[in-house]
Write a protein that holds these residues in place. Structure first.
Motif, PDB file in Angstrom:
ATOM      1  N   SER A  46      13.852   0.513   1.511  1.00  0.00           N
ATOM      2  CA  SER A  46      12.456   0.520   1.955  1.00  0.00           C
ATOM      3  C   SER A  46      12.359   0.397   3.474  1.00  0.00           C
ATOM      4  N   LYS A  47      13.221  -0.396   4.070  1.00  0.00           N
ATOM      5  CA  LYS A  47      13.215  -0.529   5.537  1.00  0.00           C
ATOM      6  C   LYS A  47      13.588   0.791   6.199  1.00  0.00           C
ATOM      7  N   TYR A  48      14.571   1.481   5.641  1.00  0.00           N
ATOM      8  CA  TYR A  48      14.963   2.791   6.176  1.00  0.00           C
ATOM      9  C   TYR A  48      13.776   3.752   6.118  1.00  0.00           C
ATOM     10  N   LEU A  49      13.108   3.794   4.980  1.00  0.00           N
ATOM     11  CA  LEU A  49      11.977   4.705   4.829  1.00  0.00           C
ATOM     12  C   LEU A  49      10.847   4.341   5.789  1.00  0.00           C
ATOM     13  N   LYS A  55       5.997   6.355   4.271  1.00  0.00           N
ATOM     14  CA  LYS A  55       5.383   5.288   3.488  1.00  0.00           C
ATOM     15  C   LYS A  55       4.947   5.770   2.102  1.00  0.00           C
ATOM     16  N   ASP A  56       4.392   6.954   2.037  1.00  0.00           N
ATOM     17  CA  ASP A  56       3.957   7.540   0.764  1.00  0.00           C
ATOM     18  C   ASP A  56       4.943   8.648   0.403  1.00  0.00           C
ATOM     19  N   ILE A  57       5.691   8.430  -0.683  1.00  0.00           N
ATOM     20  CA  ILE A  57       6.743   9.385  -1.022  1.00  0.00           C
ATOM     21  C   ILE A  57       6.587   9.889  -2.455  1.00  0.00           C
ATOM     22  N   ALA A  58       7.276  10.984  -2.718  1.00  0.00           N
ATOM     23  CA  ALA A  58       7.482  11.476  -4.083  1.00  0.00           C
ATOM     24  C   ALA A  58       8.973  11.375  -4.350  1.00  0.00           C
ATOM     25  N   VAL A  59       9.330  11.218  -5.610  1.00  0.00           N
ATOM     26  CA  VAL A  59      10.729  11.142  -6.011  1.00  0.00           C
ATOM     27  C   VAL A  59      11.016  12.337  -6.903  1.00  0.00           C
ATOM     28  N   TYR A  60      11.963  13.165  -6.466  1.00  0.00           N
ATOM     29  CA  TYR A  60      12.358  14.316  -7.283  1.00  0.00           C
ATOM     30  C   TYR A  60      13.553  13.897  -8.130  1.00  0.00           C
ATOM     31  N   GLY A  61      13.404  14.022  -9.435  1.00  0.00           N
ATOM     32  CA  GLY A  61      14.459  13.638 -10.369  1.00  0.00           C
ATOM     33  C   GLY A  61      14.262  12.198 -10.774  1.00  0.00           C
ATOM     34  N   VAL A  62      13.661  11.978 -11.938  1.00  0.00           N
ATOM     35  CA  VAL A  62      13.346  10.608 -12.340  1.00  0.00           C
ATOM     36  C   VAL A  62      14.193  10.137 -13.517  1.00  0.00           C
ATOM     37  N   THR A  76       7.470  -3.176  -2.516  1.00  0.00           N
ATOM     38  CA  THR A  76       7.675  -2.986  -1.078  1.00  0.00           C
ATOM     39  C   THR A  76       6.453  -2.289  -0.491  1.00  0.00           C
ATOM     40  N   GLU A  77       6.514  -1.974   0.778  1.00  0.00           N
ATOM     41  CA  GLU A  77       5.420  -1.257   1.440  1.00  0.00           C
ATOM     42  C   GLU A  77       5.475   0.249   1.180  1.00  0.00           C
ATOM     43  N   ILE A  78       6.485   0.699   0.471  1.00  0.00           N
ATOM     44  CA  ILE A  78       6.605   2.120   0.148  1.00  0.00           C
ATOM     45  C   ILE A  78       5.832   2.411  -1.124  1.00  0.00           C
ATOM     46  N   ASN A  79       5.015   3.460  -1.091  1.00  0.00           N
ATOM     47  CA  ASN A  79       4.240   3.870  -2.256  1.00  0.00           C
ATOM     48  C   ASN A  79       4.876   5.111  -2.869  1.00  0.00           C
TER      49      ASN A  79
END
Length: 143
Positions: A46-49, A55-62, A76-79
């Protein structure tokens, strides 16, 4: 000796398919092992991102890695805005999962958890989204 007999009964196509699966799962194991090493050394995804303003991400491959990433980022602060997967019927910890064929919402970045076919996936995503397409494997080795 028994293994040689069994392999003798398996056609070349099946051997190639099994070898491909073995390679894929070895690569997945190595990536997950790198993730554990990073965590043991106090590194934080999360710190790296956040440092890179994602901050607002999508994840490909779940699947395995994608679900682990969603869980890692949960408090975390990542959404994680949504997941993208060929199988859009997957339940991934309550986040919306869509197919690549769907219209994709704007995000700061997409983190691709798939370790095979990354270049093809990146090309397809780049046509649909104007944001960085990141490899989870690459991120883990940069931490």
């Amino acid at each position: 000796m028994l293994g040689a007999v069994i392999i003798g009964r398996i056609s070349g196509n099946k051997i190639n398919r099994f070898a491909g699966l073995a390679d894929k799962h070895l690569a997945l194991f190595l990536m997950m092992n790198q993730w554990i090493k990073a965590k043991q050394n106090g590194k934080d995804l999360s710190k790296y991102l956040l440092q890179n303003e994602y901050k607002d991400i999508a994840v490909y491959g779940v699947s395995y890695a994608g679900e682990a990433l969603v869980n890692e980022l949960k408090d975390t602060e990542i959404n994680v805005i949504y997941g993208i997967d060929q199988n859009a019927d997957i339940d991934c910890d309550g986040i919306e999962v869509v197919s690549l064929e769907n219209e994709l919402k704007k995000v700061d970045a997409v983190v691709v958890t798939a370790i095979t076919f990354y270049d093809e996936i990146k090309k397809k995503l780049s046509v649909k989204l104007e944001c960085p397409i990141l490899s989870l494997e690459d991120i883990l080795y940069r931490l």
